[in-house]
Design a protein around this motif. Sequence first.
Motif, short mmCIF file in Angstrom:
data_model
loop_
_atom_site.label_atom_id
_atom_site.label_comp_id
_atom_site.label_asym_id
_atom_site.label_seq_id
_atom_site.Cartn_x
_atom_site.Cartn_y
_atom_site.Cartn_z
N VAL A 106 0.87 -1.18 0.00
CA VAL A 106 0.00 0.00 0.00
C VAL A 106 0.90 1.23 0.00
N ASP A 107 0.77 2.05 -1.02
CA ASP A 107 1.61 3.25 -1.17
C ASP A 107 3.10 2.89 -1.09
N GLY A 108 3.45 1.77 -1.69
CA GLY A 108 4.83 1.35 -1.76
C GLY A 108 5.36 0.62 -0.54
N ARG A 109 4.55 0.51 0.50
CA ARG A 109 5.00 -0.16 1.73
C ARG A 109 4.28 -1.48 1.89
N ALA A 110 4.97 -2.45 2.48
CA ALA A 110 4.35 -3.75 2.73
C ALA A 110 3.15 -3.58 3.66
N ALA A 111 2.04 -4.20 3.28
CA ALA A 111 0.81 -4.06 4.05
C ALA A 111 0.78 -4.97 5.27
N PHE A 112 1.52 -6.07 5.22
CA PHE A 112 1.36 -7.12 6.23
C PHE A 112 1.68 -6.67 7.66
#
Length: 208
Positions: A106-112
Amino acid sequence: MARVSQEHLDARRRQILDGATRCFARSGFHAASMQDVLREIGLSPGAVYRYFGSKDELITAIAAEVFADVRAAFEAAAEQSPPPPPDELLAQVVGQVIEVRDGLRVDGRAAFPGLVLQVWAETLRDERLAGLLQQGYADMRGAWARLVGEYRAAGLMSDDVPADHVARTMIAVAQGFIAQQALFGPAPTEVVRDGLRALMTMGQRPVA
């Protein structure tokens, strides 16, 4: 009418869960509406409700997968014989847990990592999720307690501390590092590996 294959059903369920995960990671479980989820996934309401009857069912399914991923990583680590030292082992587990959903961003960052924090918080209000968490935590403690037994059998760890105390501490370190990923951004697993290694060697050799 041609029968829909199980592979197609599984792929569609995966598509729904991944899209919902991105949506919840971006907006939070409570702020995101089912309409937000539908827009993220790009499917009709009927297509989604065939698999999940409500937003709560989606949250429960996502939480169950999170717990299963974490538990599987710990159990796989516990099955290694002989097990690597705790610093390497914990870095391996944390890396596996984070990487298993690395493609969901999400927005280039891992969502987990952020999703994990949301799931933990949600268990405080949802008894079903709390039950899943309790069982997963018990399984992880058991896996790490078995590892302690392996270390002791190899003469690598003393038996003056209860195995469950060691297990809970190792789990706490893993949880804390995942929380740091969510709150402060990504960091390589070498950070937690090297930090544990430095702590483990205290008193073993003189400081230069």
